[in-house]
Design a protein around this motif. Structure first.
Motif, PDB file in Angstrom:
ATOM      1  N   LEU A  21       0.822  -1.207   0.000  1.00 13.44           N
ATOM      2  CA  LEU A  21       0.000   0.000   0.000  1.00 13.44           C
ATOM      3  C   LEU A  21       0.859   1.261   0.000  1.00 13.44           C
ATOM      4  CD1 LEU A  21      -2.853  -1.099   2.431  1.00 13.44           C
ATOM      5  CD2 LEU A  21      -3.040  -0.694  -0.030  1.00 13.44           C
ATOM      6  N   ARG A  22       1.973   1.232   0.703  1.00 17.27           N
ATOM      7  CA  ARG A  22       2.881   2.390   0.698  1.00 17.27           C
ATOM      8  C   ARG A  22       3.501   2.587  -0.682  1.00 17.27           C
ATOM      9  NH1 ARG A  22       5.461   1.189   6.540  1.00 17.27           N
ATOM     10  NH2 ARG A  22       3.819   2.185   7.746  1.00 17.27           N
ATOM     11  N   ARG A  23       3.831   1.495  -1.335  1.00 19.85           N
ATOM     12  CA  ARG A  23       4.361   1.578  -2.696  1.00 19.85           C
ATOM     13  C   ARG A  23       3.306   2.183  -3.624  1.00 19.85           C
ATOM     14  NH1 ARG A  23       5.283  -3.728  -4.051  1.00 19.85           N
ATOM     15  NH2 ARG A  23       6.777  -3.780  -2.358  1.00 19.85           N
ATOM     16  N   LEU A  24       2.070   1.740  -3.459  1.00 22.44           N
ATOM     17  CA  LEU A  24       0.969   2.289  -4.247  1.00 22.44           C
ATOM     18  C   LEU A  24       0.779   3.780  -3.973  1.00 22.44           C
ATOM     19  CD1 LEU A  24      -1.632  -0.563  -4.113  1.00 22.44           C
ATOM     20  CD2 LEU A  24      -0.986   0.695  -6.157  1.00 22.44           C
ATOM     21  N   GLU A  25       0.910   4.166  -2.725  1.00 23.13           N
ATOM     22  CA  GLU A  25       0.787   5.578  -2.375  1.00 23.13           C
ATOM     23  C   GLU A  25       1.823   6.405  -3.142  1.00 23.13           C
ATOM     24  OE1 GLU A  25       0.761   8.349   1.660  1.00 23.13           O
ATOM     25  OE2 GLU A  25       1.680   6.359   1.731  1.00 23.13           O
ATOM     26  N   GLY A  26       3.022   5.901  -3.233  1.00 20.14           N
ATOM     27  CA  GLY A  26       4.066   6.582  -3.994  1.00 20.14           C
ATOM     28  C   GLY A  26       3.730   6.658  -5.473  1.00 20.14           C
ATOM     29  N   GLN A  27       3.156   5.597  -6.005  1.00 22.13           N
ATOM     30  CA  GLN A  27       2.778   5.598  -7.412  1.00 22.13           C
ATOM     31  C   GLN A  27       1.670   6.611  -7.683  1.00 22.13           C
ATOM     32  OE1 GLN A  27       1.957   1.388  -7.900  1.00 22.13           O
ATOM     33  NE2 GLN A  27       3.868   1.109  -9.021  1.00 22.13           N
ATOM     34  N   VAL A  28       0.720   6.727  -6.765  1.00 26.10           N
ATOM     35  CA  VAL A  28      -0.365   7.698  -6.935  1.00 26.10           C
ATOM     36  C   VAL A  28       0.206   9.118  -6.865  1.00 26.10           C
ATOM     37  CG1 VAL A  28      -2.486   8.613  -5.903  1.00 26.10           C
ATOM     38  CG2 VAL A  28      -2.174   6.146  -6.153  1.00 26.10           C
ATOM     39  N   ARG A  29       1.149   9.339  -5.970  1.00 22.51           N
ATOM     40  CA  ARG A  29       1.806  10.651  -5.928  1.00 22.51           C
ATOM     41  C   ARG A  29       2.543  10.920  -7.234  1.00 22.51           C
ATOM     42  NH1 ARG A  29       4.008  10.152   0.095  1.00 22.51           N
ATOM     43  NH2 ARG A  29       2.160  10.899   1.168  1.00 22.51           N
ATOM     44  N   GLY A  30       3.144   9.879  -7.787  1.00 22.35           N
ATOM     45  CA  GLY A  30       3.804  10.021  -9.083  1.00 22.35           C
ATOM     46  C   GLY A  30       2.818  10.405 -10.171  1.00 22.35           C
ATOM     47  N   LEU A  31       1.635   9.815 -10.138  1.00 24.85           N
ATOM     48  CA  LEU A  31       0.585  10.182 -11.094  1.00 24.85           C
ATOM     49  C   LEU A  31       0.223  11.659 -10.961  1.00 24.85           C
ATOM     50  CD1 LEU A  31      -1.954   7.218 -10.976  1.00 24.85           C
ATOM     51  CD2 LEU A  31      -0.813   8.100 -13.010  1.00 24.85           C
ATOM     52  N   GLU A  38       2.882  18.211 -14.136  1.00 26.10           N
ATOM     53  CA  GLU A  38       3.966  18.538 -15.064  1.00 26.10           C
ATOM     54  C   GLU A  38       3.541  18.422 -16.536  1.00 26.10           C
ATOM     55  OE1 GLU A  38       7.065  15.838 -13.907  1.00 26.10           O
ATOM     56  OE2 GLU A  38       7.598  17.023 -12.145  1.00 26.10           O
ATOM     57  N   ASP A  39       2.257  18.179 -16.766  1.00 26.46           N
ATOM     58  CA  ASP A  39       1.741  18.035 -18.135  1.00 26.46           C
ATOM     59  C   ASP A  39       2.496  16.974 -18.938  1.00 26.46           C
ATOM     60  OD1 ASP A  39      -0.264  19.985 -17.858  1.00 26.46           O
ATOM     61  OD2 ASP A  39       1.173  21.596 -18.285  1.00 26.46           O
ATOM     62  N   ARG A  40       2.734  15.846 -18.303  1.00 29.97           N
ATOM     63  CA  ARG A  40       3.408  14.745 -18.995  1.00 29.97           C
ATOM     64  C   ARG A  40       2.491  14.148 -20.048  1.00 29.97           C
ATOM     65  NH1 ARG A  40       7.391  12.198 -15.615  1.00 29.97           N
ATOM     66  NH2 ARG A  40       7.571  10.677 -17.285  1.00 29.97           N
ATOM     67  N   GLU A  41       3.047  13.349 -20.917  1.00 30.26           N
ATOM     68  CA  GLU A  41       2.287  12.720 -21.999  1.00 30.26           C
ATOM     69  C   GLU A  41       1.155  11.859 -21.434  1.00 30.26           C
ATOM     70  OE1 GLU A  41       2.663  12.888 -25.387  1.00 30.26           O
ATOM     71  OE2 GLU A  41       4.118  14.496 -25.037  1.00 30.26           O
ATOM     72  N   CYS A  42      -0.005  11.964 -22.072  1.00 31.03           N
ATOM     73  CA  CYS A  42      -1.178  11.201 -21.626  1.00 31.03           C
ATOM     74  C   CYS A  42      -0.896   9.697 -21.613  1.00 31.03           C
ATOM     75  CB  CYS A  42      -2.369  11.486 -22.527  1.00 31.03           C
ATOM     76  SG  CYS A  42      -3.032  13.143 -22.302  1.00 31.03           S
ATOM     77  N   LYS A  43      -0.174   9.220 -22.618  1.00 27.47           N
ATOM     78  CA  LYS A  43       0.122   7.791 -22.687  1.00 27.47           C
ATOM     79  C   LYS A  43       0.923   7.345 -21.468  1.00 27.47           C
ATOM     80  CE  LYS A  43       2.164   4.233 -25.552  1.00 27.47           C
ATOM     81  NZ  LYS A  43       2.937   3.906 -26.739  1.00 27.47           N
ATOM     82  N   ASP A  44       1.887   8.162 -21.040  1.00 26.51           N
ATOM     83  CA  ASP A  44       2.693   7.819 -19.860  1.00 26.51           C
ATOM     84  C   ASP A  44       1.833   7.801 -18.598  1.00 26.51           C
ATOM     85  OD1 ASP A  44       4.923   7.720 -21.511  1.00 26.51           O
ATOM     86  OD2 ASP A  44       5.553   9.769 -21.024  1.00 26.51           O
ATOM     87  N   ILE A  45       0.945   8.782 -18.476  1.00 23.96           N
ATOM     88  CA  ILE A  45       0.056   8.848 -17.318  1.00 23.96           C
ATOM     89  C   ILE A  45      -0.874   7.636 -17.292  1.00 23.96           C
ATOM     90  CG2 ILE A  45      -1.842  10.141 -16.246  1.00 23.96           C
ATOM     91  CD1 ILE A  45      -0.463  12.706 -17.366  1.00 23.96           C
ATOM     92  N   LEU A  46      -1.452   7.326 -18.442  1.00 26.96           N
ATOM     93  CA  LEU A  46      -2.374   6.188 -18.512  1.00 26.96           C
ATOM     94  C   LEU A  46      -1.655   4.860 -18.265  1.00 26.96           C
ATOM     95  CD1 LEU A  46      -4.592   7.312 -21.510  1.00 26.96           C
ATOM     96  CD2 LEU A  46      -5.217   7.251 -19.091  1.00 26.96           C
ATOM     97  N   THR A  47      -0.410   4.767 -18.690  1.00 23.37           N
ATOM     98  CA  THR A  47       0.366   3.548 -18.434  1.00 23.37           C
ATOM     99  C   THR A  47       0.566   3.351 -16.938  1.00 23.37           C
ATOM    100  OG1 THR A  47       1.483   3.705 -20.571  1.00 23.37           O
ATOM    101  CG2 THR A  47       2.568   2.379 -18.864  1.00 23.37           C
ATOM    102  N   LEU A  48       0.960   4.418 -16.247  1.00 25.49           N
ATOM    103  CA  LEU A  48       1.144   4.311 -14.797  1.00 25.49           C
ATOM    104  C   LEU A  48      -0.187   4.070 -14.099  1.00 25.49           C
ATOM    105  CD1 LEU A  48       2.921   4.332 -12.326  1.00 25.49           C
ATOM    106  CD2 LEU A  48       2.830   6.836 -12.338  1.00 25.49           C
ATOM    107  N   LEU A  49      -1.239   4.725 -14.563  1.00 26.97           N
ATOM    108  CA  LEU A  49      -2.564   4.520 -13.987  1.00 26.97           C
ATOM    109  C   LEU A  49      -2.993   3.057 -14.110  1.00 26.97           C
ATOM    110  CD1 LEU A  49      -5.124   5.722 -12.699  1.00 26.97           C
ATOM    111  CD2 LEU A  49      -5.929   6.210 -15.002  1.00 26.97           C
ATOM    112  N   SER A  50      -2.721   2.458 -15.237  1.00 26.80           N
ATOM    113  CA  SER A  50      -3.046   1.046 -15.440  1.00 26.80           C
ATOM    114  C   SER A  50      -2.286   0.166 -14.449  1.00 26.80           C
ATOM    115  CB  SER A  50      -2.714   0.641 -16.878  1.00 26.80           C
ATOM    116  OG  SER A  50      -2.928  -0.726 -17.073  1.00 26.80           O
TER     117      SER A  50
END
Length: 85
Positions: A15-25, A31-43
């Protein structure tokens, strides 16, 4: 849910790892990163959430085996439904 100490520790770490990933999202969106990169991490986050949910369900079912009164089929269906929502 009363999980074994090792199971609980493992779940909390995930869960802590997931929390970090959500913060990364969040940072990626800011930072207006590419939608594909955001959706990849979201997946990946969704998949990881599903996986940790399954671990929690497994710990719940293992605990039910040691309880005096096992859950009814209706209770099990309710828990599985919660996991799938």
């Amino acid at each position: 849910m009363t999980a074994e100490i090792g199971d609980k520790t493992k779940i909390v770490h995930r869960l802590r790892r997931l929390e970090g990933q959500v913060r990364g999202l969040q940072k990626m969106v800011e930072e207006d990163r590419e939608c594909k990169d955001i959706l990849t991490l979201l997946s990946g986050v969704r998949s990881a959430l599903d996986s940790v949910g399954e671990e929690i369900l497994e710990a719940y079912l293992a605990q039910c085996q040691t309880d005096l009164e096992p859950p009814t089929p209706a209770q099990l269906v309710e828990v599985v439904r919660l996991l799938r929502k």
